[in-house]
Motif scaffolding. Sequence first.
Motif, PDB file in Angstrom:
ATOM      1  N   ALA A 140       0.932  -1.147  -0.099  1.00 10.13           N
ATOM      2  CA  ALA A 140       0.141  -0.214  -0.154  1.00 10.13           C
ATOM      3  C   ALA A 140       1.025   1.358   0.074  1.00 10.13           C
ATOM      4  O   ALA A 140       0.394   2.309  -0.480  1.00 10.13           O
ATOM      5  N   LEU A 141       1.895   1.113   0.794  1.00  5.08           N
ATOM      6  CA  LEU A 141       2.810   2.246   0.661  1.00  5.08           C
ATOM      7  C   LEU A 141       3.427   2.658  -0.720  1.00  5.08           C
ATOM      8  O   LEU A 141       3.501   3.872  -1.138  1.00  5.08           O
ATOM      9  N   SER A 142       3.715   1.602  -1.489  1.00  2.90           N
ATOM     10  CA  SER A 142       4.380   1.957  -2.879  1.00  2.90           C
ATOM     11  C   SER A 142       3.052   2.336  -3.686  1.00  2.90           C
ATOM     12  O   SER A 142       3.309   3.218  -4.488  1.00  2.90           O
ATOM     13  N   TRP A 143       1.968   1.774  -3.677  1.00  2.79           N
ATOM     14  CA  TRP A 143       0.786   1.921  -4.592  1.00  2.79           C
ATOM     15  C   TRP A 143       0.129   3.558  -4.052  1.00  2.79           C
ATOM     16  O   TRP A 143       0.054   4.406  -5.286  1.00  2.79           O
ATOM     17  N   ALA A 144       0.306   3.769  -2.964  1.00  4.55           N
ATOM     18  CA  ALA A 144      -0.225   5.251  -2.580  1.00  4.55           C
ATOM     19  C   ALA A 144       0.620   6.482  -3.191  1.00  4.55           C
ATOM     20  O   ALA A 144       0.044   7.431  -3.432  1.00  4.55           O
ATOM     21  N   THR A 145       1.972   6.042  -2.794  1.00  9.08           N
ATOM     22  CA  THR A 145       3.165   7.122  -3.054  1.00  9.08           C
ATOM     23  C   THR A 145       3.266   7.040  -4.689  1.00  9.08           C
ATOM     24  O   THR A 145       3.710   8.056  -5.434  1.00  9.08           O
ATOM     25  N   PHE A 152      -9.520  -0.251   0.794  1.00  7.51           N
ATOM     26  CA  PHE A 152      -8.881   0.172  -0.358  1.00  7.51           C
ATOM     27  C   PHE A 152      -9.881   1.194  -1.297  1.00  7.51           C
ATOM     28  O   PHE A 152      -9.229   2.220  -1.889  1.00  7.51           O
ATOM     29  N   LEU A 153     -11.359   1.204  -0.810  1.00  8.63           N
ATOM     30  CA  LEU A 153     -11.942   2.253  -1.440  1.00  8.63           C
ATOM     31  C   LEU A 153     -11.684   3.372  -0.717  1.00  8.63           C
ATOM     32  O   LEU A 153     -11.420   4.611  -1.363  1.00  8.63           O
ATOM     33  N   LEU A 154     -11.295   3.676   0.567  1.00  3.15           N
ATOM     34  CA  LEU A 154     -11.053   4.823   1.316  1.00  3.15           C
ATOM     35  C   LEU A 154      -9.756   5.242   1.024  1.00  3.15           C
ATOM     36  O   LEU A 154      -9.532   6.585   0.712  1.00  3.15           O
ATOM     37  N   VAL A 155      -8.802   4.409   0.899  1.00  2.00           N
ATOM     38  CA  VAL A 155      -7.430   4.782   0.513  1.00  2.00           C
ATOM     39  C   VAL A 155      -7.517   5.444  -0.921  1.00  2.00           C
ATOM     40  O   VAL A 155      -6.647   6.382  -0.991  1.00  2.00           O
ATOM     41  N   GLY A 156      -8.123   4.836  -1.663  1.00  5.72           N
ATOM     42  CA  GLY A 156      -8.267   5.011  -3.052  1.00  5.72           C
ATOM     43  C   GLY A 156      -8.880   6.465  -3.479  1.00  5.72           C
ATOM     44  O   GLY A 156      -8.833   7.200  -4.398  1.00  5.72           O
ATOM     45  N   THR A 157      -9.500   7.198  -2.240  1.00  5.47           N
ATOM     46  CA  THR A 157     -10.032   8.664  -2.673  1.00  5.47           C
ATOM     47  C   THR A 157      -8.676   9.424  -2.559  1.00  5.47           C
ATOM     48  O   THR A 157      -9.106  10.879  -2.975  1.00  5.47           O
ATOM     49  N   GLY A 158      -7.717   9.022  -2.108  1.00  5.81           N
ATOM     50  CA  GLY A 158      -6.616  10.087  -1.991  1.00  5.81           C
ATOM     51  C   GLY A 158      -6.807  11.010  -0.716  1.00  5.81           C
ATOM     52  O   GLY A 158      -5.859  11.997  -0.553  1.00  5.81           O
ATOM     53  N   PRO A 197       3.468  -8.629  -1.310  1.00 17.21           N
ATOM     54  CA  PRO A 197       3.779  -7.266  -2.119  1.00 17.21           C
ATOM     55  C   PRO A 197       4.018  -7.417  -3.531  1.00 17.21           C
ATOM     56  O   PRO A 197       3.576  -6.577  -4.256  1.00 17.21           O
ATOM     57  N   ILE A 198       4.882  -8.512  -3.904  1.00 15.09           N
ATOM     58  CA  ILE A 198       5.255  -8.532  -5.037  1.00 15.09           C
ATOM     59  C   ILE A 198       3.914  -9.081  -5.802  1.00 15.09           C
ATOM     60  O   ILE A 198       4.011  -8.563  -7.226  1.00 15.09           O
ATOM     61  N   VAL A 199       3.212  -9.968  -5.604  1.00 13.06           N
ATOM     62  CA  VAL A 199       1.857 -10.433  -6.240  1.00 13.06           C
ATOM     63  C   VAL A 199       1.017  -9.305  -6.336  1.00 13.06           C
ATOM     64  O   VAL A 199       0.411  -9.198  -7.349  1.00 13.06           O
ATOM     65  N   SER A 200       0.611  -8.590  -5.084  1.00 10.58           N
ATOM     66  CA  SER A 200      -0.125  -7.224  -5.398  1.00 10.58           C
ATOM     67  C   SER A 200       0.436  -6.303  -6.494  1.00 10.58           C
ATOM     68  O   SER A 200      -0.714  -6.038  -7.106  1.00 10.58           O
ATOM     69  N   GLN A 201       1.837  -6.215  -6.495  1.00  9.71           N
ATOM     70  CA  GLN A 201       2.348  -5.241  -7.433  1.00  9.71           C
ATOM     71  C   GLN A 201       1.988  -5.840  -8.600  1.00  9.71           C
ATOM     72  O   GLN A 201       1.490  -5.164  -9.805  1.00  9.71           O
ATOM     73  N   TRP A 202       2.231  -7.044  -8.952  1.00 15.06           N
ATOM     74  CA  TRP A 202       1.839  -7.630 -10.483  1.00 15.06           C
ATOM     75  C   TRP A 202       0.624  -7.503 -10.869  1.00 15.06           C
ATOM     76  O   TRP A 202       0.180  -7.329 -11.888  1.00 15.06           O
ATOM     77  N   LEU A 203      -0.484  -7.826  -9.769  1.00 24.25           N
ATOM     78  CA  LEU A 203      -1.850  -7.911 -10.264  1.00 24.25           C
ATOM     79  C   LEU A 203      -2.156  -6.453 -10.490  1.00 24.25           C
ATOM     80  O   LEU A 203      -3.020  -6.347 -11.355  1.00 24.25           O
ATOM     81  N   LEU A 204      -1.662  -5.378  -9.762  1.00 25.47           N
ATOM     82  CA  LEU A 204      -2.072  -4.044 -10.102  1.00 25.47           C
ATOM     83  C   LEU A 204      -1.559  -3.608 -11.435  1.00 25.47           C
ATOM     84  O   LEU A 204      -2.262  -3.096 -12.126  1.00 25.47           O
ATOM     85  N   THR A 205      -0.182  -3.969 -11.731  1.00 20.80           N
ATOM     86  CA  THR A 205       0.538  -3.600 -12.960  1.00 20.80           C
ATOM     87  C   THR A 205      -0.181  -4.356 -14.077  1.00 20.80           C
ATOM     88  O   THR A 205      -0.562  -3.790 -15.288  1.00 20.80           O
ATOM     89  N   ALA A 206      -0.687  -5.596 -13.895  1.00 19.11           N
ATOM     90  CA  ALA A 206      -1.133  -6.450 -15.327  1.00 19.11           C
ATOM     91  C   ALA A 206      -2.607  -6.088 -15.307  1.00 19.11           C
ATOM     92  O   ALA A 206      -3.117  -6.031 -16.407  1.00 19.11           O
ATOM     93  N   SER A 207      -3.385  -5.755 -14.410  1.00 20.19           N
ATOM     94  CA  SER A 207      -4.787  -5.098 -14.554  1.00 20.19           C
ATOM     95  C   SER A 207      -5.166  -3.860 -14.704  1.00 20.19           C
ATOM     96  O   SER A 207      -6.179  -3.370 -15.080  1.00 20.19           O
ATOM     97  N   GLY A 208      -4.344  -3.089 -14.083  1.00 20.55           N
ATOM     98  CA  GLY A 208      -4.639  -1.547 -13.964  1.00 20.55           C
ATOM     99  C   GLY A 208      -5.645  -1.254 -12.938  1.00 20.55           C
ATOM    100  O   GLY A 208      -6.226  -0.302 -12.868  1.00 20.55           O
TER     101      GLY A 208
END
Length: 438
Positions: A260-265, A321-327, A383-394
């Motif tokens: 989440a730290l990597s995603w948020a920043t 994740f919904l609340l963090v996604g608001t920024g 973390p690596i699977v989460s990052q891969w899922l995010l990168t692959a799916s957007g």
Amino acid sequence: MQQDARVRDARRAGVTAFVGTTIEWFDFYIYGSASALVLGKVFFADASPAVGTLAAFATFWVGFLARPLGGLVFGHFGDRYGRKKALVTTLTMMGAATFCVGLLPGYDRIGAAAPILLVLLRMIQGVAMGGEWGGAVLIATEYAPPGRKLLYGAFAQQGSPVGNLLATLAFLGIAQLPDAAFESWGWRVPFLFSAALVAVGLFIRLKLAETPEMQAALARKKPVKLPVRTVLTRYPLLVGLGVLAGTAGVAITYVKTTFALSWATSDLGFDRTTFLTVISLALVVQVLVQPFGAVVASRWPVRKAVLWMLLPEFVLLPLMFLLVGTGNFWLAVLGMGLATFPHAMYYAALAGILARVYPVEVRYTGMSLSYQLCTTLFAGTAPIVSQWLLTASGSIWPVVGLGLAYTALTLAGVLPLLARTGEQEPAPAPSRTTAQYT
């Protein structure tokens, strides 16, 4: 008087387990923060930012790959020669490896040798952490008064959120530096500072005597020759169920912090100081609420307690994740705080659940094997699977699904484990005489 002395010894053992695991987890977690923020730039400078982050998360996973080895080596050592000796060694190893990471030159100085040495030091951290957890839990639970193993196991578990909080606060402090200073020397400060903490931990640990249960086992002078063989041949199902039982307790926290730290920043516009503050506040929540999980599990039927602790995760994790996604800072704090309750409270009870599964002669090896295999398969890859899922799916929703799958796997493991080992203490797995453990 004798009863009072036993109570004092039990409390001292609990505090010793808590302090030692706090220091070990501080060392382990600062690597996670560094991998999300800076290690990709320092040690994988030729890669793109996204690939560099994935590479840094891969080195983060290396520590988890090494943890089962640490569990086996120190489990064997601790089951044959005593918990205390094993724990002194693990703390020394962790401190030395962490300090050396702080001194390690980057890719721009020594080229490919930099990431290679980084991986080797991370492996040493992993071996040390793999041996630490089981021994620390047993120091607390084997000193515990009758019927209080679940409660005393929480002392060792409390070291994880406190160590994580201290690691996050350390990076929050140095994150105030300009980028150039942060990337050149600032990130190294927490790694170097760990040497002082390790010295304190060793001082405390060396003053504690061996646990009463282990003293009795050593007095019989018939230790298990090869504890891992006994565990794998007599209790393979319990090992497998223990692996699944630990999943939510160990994996979701890395989705909520390291990933989440990597995603948020990177994607949401949070700067590193702001989101490190979000994580710090969530960790304060964890420090405060986690012990109640052990209290609840000690007073309720354990199965009922586990269900009440874990089922809310299916609602609260997507909400986070919904609340963090608001920024929005405060909505992110609310989401992270609420999602902390289920897995944190369950994590407090997990140590006591696993500590009573195996007989004393192979307990260190058995519980370490279950827990450390779980961390390798699920926590280190989170973390690596989460990052891969995010990168692959957007999209963040596959990551949410991953977190919910961790919770489902936990329930699939812990409920049958409780059914097989019983709800009340003590309930070790059936065992023969010590002489038959050969």
